[in-house]
Each structure stands twice: as structure tokens, then as C-alpha cells.
Design an enzyme around this catalytic site. Structure first.
Site, PDB file in Angstrom:
ATOM      1  N   ASP A  16       0.826  -1.205   0.000  1.00 58.08           N
ATOM      2  CA  ASP A  16       0.000   0.000   0.000  1.00 58.08           C
ATOM      3  C   ASP A  16       0.866   1.263   0.000  1.00 58.08           C
ATOM      4  O   ASP A  16       1.989   1.260   0.498  1.00 58.08           O
ATOM      5  CB  ASP A  16      -0.924  -0.024   1.229  1.00 58.08           C
ATOM      6  CG  ASP A  16      -2.066   0.963   1.090  1.00 58.08           C
ATOM      7  OD1 ASP A  16      -2.385   1.377  -0.044  1.00 58.08           O
ATOM      8  OD2 ASP A  16      -2.654   1.336   2.128  1.00 58.08           O
ATOM      9  N   HIS A  33       2.256   3.681  -9.116  1.00 61.32           N
ATOM     10  CA  HIS A  33       1.975   2.263  -9.410  1.00 61.32           C
ATOM     11  C   HIS A  33       3.119   1.651 -10.222  1.00 61.32           C
ATOM     12  O   HIS A  33       3.474   0.502 -10.023  1.00 61.32           O
ATOM     13  CB  HIS A  33       0.649   2.116 -10.157  1.00 61.32           C
ATOM     14  CG  HIS A  33      -0.547   2.479  -9.322  1.00 61.32           C
ATOM     15  ND1 HIS A  33      -0.704   2.033  -8.031  1.00 61.32           N
ATOM     16  CD2 HIS A  33      -1.646   3.237  -9.587  1.00 61.32           C
ATOM     17  CE1 HIS A  33      -1.842   2.511  -7.536  1.00 61.32           C
ATOM     18  NE2 HIS A  33      -2.436   3.254  -8.459  1.00 61.32           N
ATOM     19  N   LEU A 127      10.768 -20.318  -5.493  1.00 60.27           N
ATOM     20  CA  LEU A 127       9.816 -19.439  -4.798  1.00 60.27           C
ATOM     21  C   LEU A 127       8.466 -19.487  -5.518  1.00 60.27           C
ATOM     22  O   LEU A 127       8.416 -19.392  -6.740  1.00 60.27           O
ATOM     23  CB  LEU A 127      10.336 -17.984  -4.814  1.00 60.27           C
ATOM     24  CG  LEU A 127       9.372 -16.919  -4.287  1.00 60.27           C
ATOM     25  CD1 LEU A 127       9.291 -16.938  -2.766  1.00 60.27           C
ATOM     26  CD2 LEU A 127       9.793 -15.517  -4.748  1.00 60.27           C
TER      27      LEU A 127
HETATM   28  C1  IPE Z   1      -5.297  -2.676  -0.205  1.00 57.94           C
HETATM   29  O1  IPE Z   1      -5.012  -1.336  -0.360  1.00 57.94           O
HETATM   30  C2  IPE Z   1      -5.277  -3.355  -1.532  1.00 57.94           C
HETATM   31  C3  IPE Z   1      -3.981  -3.448  -2.185  1.00 57.94           C
HETATM   32  C4  IPE Z   1      -2.823  -3.091  -1.673  1.00 57.94           C
HETATM   33  C5  IPE Z   1      -3.997  -4.034  -3.496  1.00 57.94           C
HETATM   34  P1  IPE Z   1      -6.171  -0.240  -0.455  1.00 57.94           P
HETATM   35  O2  IPE Z   1      -5.498   1.074  -0.604  1.00 57.94           O
HETATM   36  O3  IPE Z   1      -7.142  -0.604  -1.490  1.00 57.94           O
HETATM   37  O4  IPE Z   1      -6.853  -0.389   0.981  1.00 57.94           O
HETATM   38  P2  IPE Z   1      -7.759   0.625   1.799  1.00 57.94           P
HETATM   39  O5  IPE Z   1      -8.792   1.146   0.854  1.00 57.94           O
HETATM   40  O6  IPE Z   1      -6.866   1.706   2.294  1.00 57.94           O
HETATM   41  O7  IPE Z   1      -8.317  -0.189   2.929  1.00 57.94           O
HETATM   42  C1  IPE Z   2      -1.586   0.311  -3.389  1.00 57.44           C
HETATM   43  O1  IPE Z   2      -1.359   1.673  -3.363  1.00 57.44           O
HETATM   44  C2  IPE Z   2      -1.834  -0.219  -4.769  1.00 57.44           C
HETATM   45  C3  IPE Z   2      -3.228  -0.613  -5.033  1.00 57.44           C
HETATM   46  C4  IPE Z   2      -4.194  -0.600  -4.171  1.00 57.44           C
HETATM   47  C5  IPE Z   2      -3.531  -1.042  -6.391  1.00 57.44           C
HETATM   48  P1  IPE Z   2      -2.555   2.718  -3.352  1.00 57.44           P
HETATM   49  O2  IPE Z   2      -2.942   3.028  -4.755  1.00 57.44           O
HETATM   50  O3  IPE Z   2      -3.662   2.239  -2.488  1.00 57.44           O
HETATM   51  O4  IPE Z   2      -1.853   3.961  -2.699  1.00 57.44           O
HETATM   52  P2  IPE Z   2      -2.473   4.955  -1.626  1.00 57.44           P
HETATM   53  O5  IPE Z   2      -2.917   4.113  -0.461  1.00 57.44           O
HETATM   54  O6  IPE Z   2      -3.610   5.661  -2.277  1.00 57.44           O
HETATM   55  O7  IPE Z   2      -1.340   5.848  -1.269  1.00 57.44           O
HETATM   56 MG    MG Z   3      -4.104   2.447  -0.511  1.00 57.34          MG
END
Ligand code: IPE
Ligand code: IPE
Ligand code: MG
Length: 237
Positions: A16, A33, A127
């Protein structure tokens, strides 16, 4: 006496913080990303160096479809790119790729790329990289129940092990360590069943900035934990 190194077979990561990392650099979310996807490579390398057998990464949740269309298609294009370009590296490294999640909602070409990558890497044994894609734990458990009922299973045959066999992660051991980057301290519908006894490690570091060194730090924190599985401290020492 404590063993020197605690057994560590399976690490799961909620990757995240891509969006917030990009923002901190004055860039669009998709830039985050892209860097996040690149970072997976170095964590895979370090997992191999650390002799970890299973790495499960949360790449896209069932809830992530609610993001702006442009972001979703950007993520899907990144996925296409890596599914096409990483097979060679996986073969060299001995990485077996396995997708965990609901495939039918993904575009047909992506489903085909996944099937191809899984097939090409199926005999690798260094792995197992499980990519959680269109994954949600509650959906996974619901789907498992549906499959169990429609397979005509007897009530007496329903055991915890049996349920495990119907999950997307069937055959994989439970995660020992679950890491979440990006500062939030929640599971966001990730591996609810499988993480019953996982150790949790939360860090403020955004995923694109989560380095091999930070990963090593998480592993050493894990090493210092005492896993009791319901027993007393005296029993496990
Ligand atoms: C969780 O992250 C999903 C992934 C890392 C793919 P999110 O950014 O979607 O989670 P929330 O919305 O903060 O709970
Ligand atoms: C995690 O990073 C990747 C996915 C959920 C696809 P985020 O896109 O949720 O990044 P933040 O949490 O908004 O910073
Ligand atoms: Mg996120």
C-alpha cells in the site's frame, strides 16, 4: 532455548501507499503504481536470497474496481506488461507464478496471459509468487462455500483443512508474516482465513520506497517474535 532462526516459509505483503508516494514526488498516481510494480522485483530477489518459499502480494482488491476508470485501466496495463515481460526472469530465478483471486471479471486477454505465465512457470520450485488479483477474502470464502455445497460434500466432511482446499490459496501454507506498507493498520479483506496466526508488521514506508533493507528489518522483527499458537510462553521455549 530459542532456535536461532524462526521458521519462515510464507510472507504476505499488502503493498500500500503507491498513490501517496507519487503525490509526495509531485507525480500522478500511476507513476507510483509503476514504481511500485518495479519494487516487486527487488522484494522477490530478496525473498529468494532469504530462502522464503512463498511470497503473496496484494496487487488489486475486489474493492479497487471502485477507483477512477483511468487508474484501473492503468493498473491493468501494468499487469499486462509484467505478465508478458517477466516470464523469462521468473524462469531464470525459479519462480512459480500463481494468481489468487476471481479471474472471470478480468479482461479475456489478461486471463490468457495469466494462464500462460502460470503454465510456463509451473515446474519452478525456488519461490512461489502468489499474486492476489481481483482478490477479496470474504468473496473467496463465499466462493469456497458455494463450491463445497455444489460438490455435494457431507456435513461430516467439512473440516478446517477441507475449507482450505477450496480457497484460491489451496496447497499453500498459511502466511507466517504479514507486512503492510503505507501506514494503515488494517487487512482490507486480505487473507482473513489464512492469517489466523500470522505475525503482523506495519510500516509507514510507502510501497515504492520499501527497500530490501526495510524488508530485512521486517524479517528480523519477525525473528524476535514469540509465536505461541495458544500455548504458554514456557511451553514454546
Ligand atoms: C489494499 O489497499 C489493496 C492493495 C494493496 C492491493 P487499499 O489502498 O485498497 O486499501 P484501503 O482502501 O486503504 O483499505
Ligand atoms: C496500493 O497503493 C496499490 C493498489 C491498491 C492497487 P494505493 O494506490 O492504495 O496507494 P495509496 O494508499 O492511495 O497511497
Ligand atoms: Mg491504498
Amino acid at each position: 532455548m530459542k532456535p536461532d532462526v524462526k521458521s519462515l516459509t510464507h510472507v504476505a505483503i499488502i503493498m500500500d501507499g503507491n498513490g501517496r508516494w507519487a503525490k509526495s514526488q509531485g507525480k500522478p498516481r500511476l507513476f507510483g503504481h509503476r514504481r511500485g510494480a518495479e519494487n516487486i522485483k527487488s522484494i522477490v530477489e530478496e525473498s529468494i536470497a532469504q530462502k522464503i518459499s512463498y511470497l503473496t502480494i496484494y496487487a488489486f482488491s475486489t474493492e479497487n474496481w471502485h477507483r477512477p476508470q483511468e487508474e484501473v485501466s492503468g493498473l491493468m496495463n501494468l499487469l499486462r506488461f509484467y505478465l508478458k515481460n517477466e516470464i523469462k526472469t521468473f524462469k531464470k530465478q525459479g519462480v512459480r507464478l500463481r494468481m489468487v483471486g476471481e479471474r472471470s471479471r478480468l479482461d479475456k486477454d489478461i486471463q490468457e496471459l495469466i494462464a500462460h505465465a502460470e503454465k510456463e512457470t509451473q515446474d519452478n520450485s525456488v519461490l512461489t509468487l502468489q499474486v492476489a488479483l481481483n482478490y477479496g477474502s470474504r468473496g473467496e470464502i463465499t466462493e469456497a462455500l458455494r463450491k463445497m455445497v455444489s460438490s455435494g460434500i457431507e456435513v461430516s466432511q467439512i473440516t478446517e483443512e477441507k475449507i482450505g482446499e477450496f480457497l484460491y490459496t489451496a496447497g499453500a501454507p498459511d502466511p507466517d508474516l504479514l507486512i503492510r506498507t503505507g501506514g494503515e493498520q488494517r487487512l482490507s479483506n486480505f487473507l482473513l482465513w489464512q492469517s489466523a496466526y500470522a505475525e503482523f508488521y506495519f510500516t509507514e514506508t510507502f510501497w515504492p520506497a520499501f527497500s530490501k533493507q526495510e524488508f530485512q528489518k521486517a524479517l528480523s522483527v519477525y525473528d524476535g517474535r514469540e509465536r505461541r499458537h495458544g500455548k504458554t510462553s514456557d511451553q514454546v521455549q
